[in-house]
Design an enzyme around this catalytic site. Structure first.
Site, PDB file in Angstrom:
ATOM      1  N   HIS A 106       6.835  -4.732  44.684  1.00 36.80           N
ATOM      2  CA  HIS A 106       7.309  -5.621  45.611  1.00 36.80           C
ATOM      3  C   HIS A 106       8.397  -4.544  46.659  1.00 36.80           C
ATOM      4  O   HIS A 106       8.512  -3.388  46.291  1.00 36.80           O
ATOM      5  CB  HIS A 106       8.189  -6.466  44.780  1.00 36.80           C
ATOM      6  N   HIS A 107       8.837  -5.127  47.468  1.00 32.10           N
ATOM      7  CA  HIS A 107       9.936  -4.478  48.409  1.00 32.10           C
ATOM      8  C   HIS A 107      11.082  -4.338  47.731  1.00 32.10           C
ATOM      9  O   HIS A 107      11.371  -4.484  46.722  1.00 32.10           O
ATOM     10  CB  HIS A 107      10.107  -5.425  49.702  1.00 32.10           C
ATOM     11  N   GLY A 144      12.250 -21.704  45.315  1.00 32.54           N
ATOM     12  CA  GLY A 144      11.515 -20.492  45.054  1.00 32.54           C
ATOM     13  C   GLY A 144      12.071 -19.275  44.673  1.00 32.54           C
ATOM     14  O   GLY A 144      11.674 -18.040  44.357  1.00 32.54           O
ATOM     15  N   LYS A 148      13.841  -6.691  46.605  1.00 37.86           N
ATOM     16  CA  LYS A 148      13.853  -7.739  45.729  1.00 37.86           C
ATOM     17  C   LYS A 148      14.649  -7.234  44.349  1.00 37.86           C
ATOM     18  O   LYS A 148      14.973  -6.165  44.068  1.00 37.86           O
ATOM     19  CB  LYS A 148      12.373  -7.470  45.011  1.00 37.86           C
TER      20      LYS A 148
END
Length: 234
Positions: free
Chosen positions: A131-132, A71, A135
């Site tokens: 996103h955080h 992933g 990332k």
């Protein structure tokens, strides 16, 4: 099932917890900078490491006959090489830009909407992904997948994150604290706006999808996608 975790950050820890809850055993936990490890004791590996480590991790798994679920995003310039290597070695591989069940349903919806909008005059499409701040890649792999689906079904020639250009899909990339992942696709005309959005509430969905994929991949040979696992036709 004996699982090797390649990458033991926040995602790796959630995957570990879900795997243990489902009765599996974690036999190996590798940090992002560790390259010297023995993968042979695992039935399957799950890679959520970093872009600089993913390629070598996948090669090591395939060389040692360990099916691997990946992933990690940001390394896809080498994806075709890994696919060829996996086929040559008769290995097992699943790569997905996002393992969330909800996101993969969102992919299906995005593709269908892009087909509906193709040829309709007066609408332009753009995207936003949030996103955080930890990332590492931008835009996200999920955003790239969404954009590629739209490009395949429209007259857009590509995507960019710099400035809106008529012939490309503009992706507005934002990084905010503690945001697991939000993706929005918007079609705008002078008269109205059509938007679809997926908003993750935690990392649980990504982790569960990865563990389900590992369970599905064990003992299989070949290159697969999360759509194969979920039996979703794209």
């Amino acid at each position: 099932m004996k699982i090797a975790l390649l990458g033991y950050g926040k995602m790796g820890k959630v995957i570990e917890r879900i795997a243990l809850e489902r009765g599996h055993e974690i036999v190996l936990k590798i940090d992002k900078d560790d390259r010297d490890y023995d993968i042979k004791g695992a039935d399957v590996a799950i890679d959520f490491s970093v872009p600089s480590a993913a390629y070598s991790n996948l090669k090591k798994c395939i060389e040692n006959g360990v099916p691997v679920v990946c992933g990690t995003t940001g390394w896809l310039d080498k994806y075709d090489d890994i696919v060829r290597f996996c086929q040559e070695k008769n290995g097992g591989l699943i790569y997905a830009s996002n393992f969330s069940i909800g996101v993969n349903l969102f992919f299906k919806l995005n593709e269908y909407l892009a087909k509906l909008m193709n040829g309709i005059q007066g609408y332009d499409v753009y995207m936003e992904e949030i996103h955080h701040t930890q990332k590492l890649d931008a835009p996200s792999g999920t955003a790239i997948t969404l954009a590629e689906q739209i490009i395949k079904n429209s007259n857009k020639t590509g995507w960019n994150i710099e400035v809106p250009v008529e012939e490309e899909i503009y992706i507005d990339v934002k990084r905010e604290n503690e945001v697991p992942g939000t993706h929005t696709v918007t079609y705008k005309s002078n008269e109205d706006i059509i938007s679809i959005q997926h908003k993750a509430q935690s990392r649980e969905g990504f982790a569960l999808g990865a563990v389900l994929s590992a369970e599905w991949l064990k003992g299989k040979k070949g290159v697969y996608s999360i759509q194969d696992v979920l039996n979703i036709e794209m």
